[in-house]
Design a protein around this motif. Structure first.
Motif, PDB file in Angstrom:
ATOM      1  N   ILE A   1      76.668  51.107  62.416  1.00  0.00           N
ATOM      2  CA  ILE A   1      75.397  50.458  62.157  1.00  0.00           C
ATOM      3  C   ILE A   1      74.189  51.239  62.687  1.00  0.00           C
ATOM      4  O   ILE A   1      73.367  51.053  62.013  1.00  0.00           O
ATOM      5  CB  ILE A   1      75.676  49.076  63.243  1.00  0.00           C
ATOM      6  CG1 ILE A   1      76.725  48.114  62.356  1.00  0.00           C
ATOM      7  CG2 ILE A   1      74.301  48.551  63.425  1.00  0.00           C
ATOM      8  CD1 ILE A   1      77.152  46.976  63.443  1.00  0.00           C
ATOM      9  N   TRP A   2      74.429  51.866  63.808  1.00  0.00           N
ATOM     10  CA  TRP A   2      73.535  52.668  64.292  1.00  0.00           C
ATOM     11  C   TRP A   2      72.959  54.076  63.342  1.00  0.00           C
ATOM     12  O   TRP A   2      71.681  54.154  63.152  1.00  0.00           O
ATOM     13  CB  TRP A   2      74.124  53.627  65.533  1.00  0.00           C
ATOM     14  CG  TRP A   2      73.143  54.646  65.947  1.00  0.00           C
ATOM     15  CD1 TRP A   2      71.855  54.538  66.603  1.00  0.00           C
ATOM     16  CD2 TRP A   2      73.191  56.167  65.952  1.00  0.00           C
ATOM     17  NE1 TRP A   2      71.154  55.801  66.812  1.00  0.00           N
ATOM     18  CE2 TRP A   2      72.126  56.691  66.057  1.00  0.00           C
ATOM     19  CE3 TRP A   2      74.542  56.930  65.324  1.00  0.00           C
ATOM     20  CZ2 TRP A   2      72.128  58.208  66.163  1.00  0.00           C
ATOM     21  CZ3 TRP A   2      74.565  58.112  65.212  1.00  0.00           C
ATOM     22  CH2 TRP A   2      73.464  58.974  65.614  1.00  0.00           C
TER      23      TRP A   2
ATOM     24  N   ILE B   1      80.189  50.391  65.501  1.00  0.00           N
ATOM     25  CA  ILE B   1      78.737  50.246  66.191  1.00  0.00           C
ATOM     26  C   ILE B   1      77.994  51.654  65.664  1.00  0.00           C
ATOM     27  O   ILE B   1      77.098  51.483  65.641  1.00  0.00           O
ATOM     28  CB  ILE B   1      79.287  50.328  67.802  1.00  0.00           C
ATOM     29  CG1 ILE B   1      79.626  49.079  68.246  1.00  0.00           C
ATOM     30  CG2 ILE B   1      77.968  50.795  68.358  1.00  0.00           C
ATOM     31  CD1 ILE B   1      80.147  48.816  69.671  1.00  0.00           C
ATOM     32  N   SER B   2      78.932  52.745  65.742  1.00  0.00           N
ATOM     33  CA  SER B   2      78.244  54.029  65.135  1.00  0.00           C
ATOM     34  C   SER B   2      77.872  53.945  63.629  1.00  0.00           C
ATOM     35  O   SER B   2      76.812  54.514  63.285  1.00  0.00           O
ATOM     36  CB  SER B   2      79.064  55.310  65.528  1.00  0.00           C
ATOM     37  OG  SER B   2      80.521  55.036  64.246  1.00  0.00           O
TER      38      SER B   2
ATOM     39  N   PHE C   1      79.213  42.642  60.476  1.00  0.00           N
ATOM     40  CA  PHE C   1      78.314  42.969  61.481  1.00  0.00           C
ATOM     41  C   PHE C   1      77.371  44.043  61.161  1.00  0.00           C
ATOM     42  O   PHE C   1      76.231  44.118  61.741  1.00  0.00           O
ATOM     43  CB  PHE C   1      79.288  43.557  62.647  1.00  0.00           C
ATOM     44  CG  PHE C   1      80.288  42.879  63.443  1.00  0.00           C
ATOM     45  CD1 PHE C   1      79.669  41.676  64.068  1.00  0.00           C
ATOM     46  CD2 PHE C   1      81.555  42.884  62.948  1.00  0.00           C
ATOM     47  CE1 PHE C   1      80.684  40.713  64.622  1.00  0.00           C
ATOM     48  CE2 PHE C   1      82.665  42.239  63.619  1.00  0.00           C
ATOM     49  CZ  PHE C   1      82.133  41.141  64.527  1.00  0.00           C
ATOM     50  N   GLY C   2      77.686  44.799  60.108  1.00  0.00           N
ATOM     51  CA  GLY C   2      76.453  45.662  59.928  1.00  0.00           C
ATOM     52  C   GLY C   2      75.762  45.313  58.618  1.00  0.00           C
ATOM     53  O   GLY C   2      74.434  45.604  58.643  1.00  0.00           O
TER      54      GLY C   2
ATOM     55  N   PRO D   1      85.767  49.406  67.065  1.00  0.00           N
ATOM     56  CA  PRO D   1      84.475  48.945  67.469  1.00  0.00           C
ATOM     57  C   PRO D   1      83.595  50.306  67.663  1.00  0.00           C
ATOM     58  O   PRO D   1      82.317  50.320  67.200  1.00  0.00           O
ATOM     59  CB  PRO D   1      84.772  48.735  68.986  1.00  0.00           C
ATOM     60  CG  PRO D   1      86.188  48.124  69.252  1.00  0.00           C
ATOM     61  CD  PRO D   1      86.919  49.011  67.829  1.00  0.00           C
TER      62      PRO D   1
END
Length: 311
Positions: free
Chosen positions: A180-181, A177-178, A97-98, A173
């Motif tokens: 990637i950010w 997500i963090s 995802f990243g 999750p």
């Protein structure tokens, strides 16, 4: 003998000329070389304790030799399957995802013609990389607590607050997500640099042929940076089982061990907290061997499919 002496003399003269011509570069290389020798190669001698029953105070090579005992104990332990699964799933989640995000961001940013907006976007996305990881983890914990920003928004939308960091199913999750950010802006730099190296005449020729922006991306931009994509992907695959210890350590707790405990955090508990240095060294060595096997396999596959490889 004469021919070998001549070859040796000519090689020596060539090396002397090379050093004289580029001595500044070689001097600049010395600090990096010392760093890798002291912190990467010299500590490898310590792997010998993985095959010993080492205790603090024992001579470096004087510990009782136990062979593969610590490896078999780890393979047969309750934690082995959980650690392997958590490390692999968490790392692959970050990769799947990243990895595409900085690539897509670089491709989109390459199409922006407004220079001020382009620089502003780059600056904003680069900033999280320069924030301390401890601060990043603190922000994540604050945002995800019961009265934090995220739960405040959930309640404003009519939902029930979620205890993110105490629910095992939410750890992955939140982590992905963090991650990637905080990293996609910085990771996009290499792709942006590679895109700048593509011959601009190709884009001009494509425009004359009536190609739109999407076709330019698909048929010029992506093929032009494929070697860079494959090289960075191979390097990431080589670190699949070496997921960062610091972030997990600062985010996980006893209630999320089920999905958050990974090999590096287990090595920390074994080596630092329990003082079981031999077991920690054995687990670390096993992890390194898995990473080596993964990067060699990925390199071979990449070489066959794309003709791009690390070696």
């Amino acid at each position: 003998m004469d021919s070998s002496k001549k070859t040796g003399n000519s090689l020596g003269k060539t090396l002397a000329k090379e050093f004289k011509r580029n001595w500044v570069l070689y001097v600049m290389m010395v600090p990096a070389l010392i760093y890798f020798l002291l912190y990467c190669y010299f500590p490898m001698f310590g792997l010998v304790i993985a095959f010993q029953d080492y205790r603090v105070g024992d001579p470096f090579l004087g510990g009782k030799f136990v062979g593969f005992k610590h490896f078999t104990d780890f393979f047969q332990s309750y934690y082995f399957g959980r650690l392997l699964k958590n490390t692999f799933l968490l790392s692959m989640g970050v990769l799947i995802f990243g990895y595409p995000v900085p690539l897509i961001f670089a491709l989109l940013l390459n199409e922006v013609r407004h220079l001020k907006f382009k620089k502003l976007a780059q600056t904003i996305t680069y900033l999280p990389h320069f924030i301390s990881l401890v601060v990043i983890c603190g922000l994540i914990l604050d945002f995800t607590k019961m009265d934090g920003l995220i739960n405040t928004l959930i309640k404003a939308c009519g939902g029930e607050p979620i205890p993110f960091m105490s629910k095992p199913e939410w750890f992955k999750p939140v982590y992905i997500i963090s991650d990637i950010w905080s990293s996609f802006g910085w990771n996009s730099i290499i792709f942006i640099a590679a895109l700048l190296g593509i011959d601009q005449e190709q884009y001009e020729a494509a425009s004359l042929d009536g190609a739109g922006r999407l076709k330019k991306i698909l048929y010029i931009s992506i093929p032009g940076i494929t070697p860079v994509i494959m090289t960075t992907l191979l390097m990431r695959l080589g670190r699949v089982m070496s997921l960062g210890f610091e972030k997990v350590f600062n985010l996980y707790n006893a209630s999320t061990y089920e999905t958050a405990d990974i090999i590096s955090t287990f090595v920390y508990r074994q080596g630092i907290l329990n003082a079981n240095y031999s077991s920690a060294a054995a687990i670390g060595l096993f992890n390194a061997v898995i990473n080596l096997a993964l990067v060699m396999a990925a390199n071979r596959i990449s070489k066959k499919l794309t003709e791009s490889s690390l070696w």
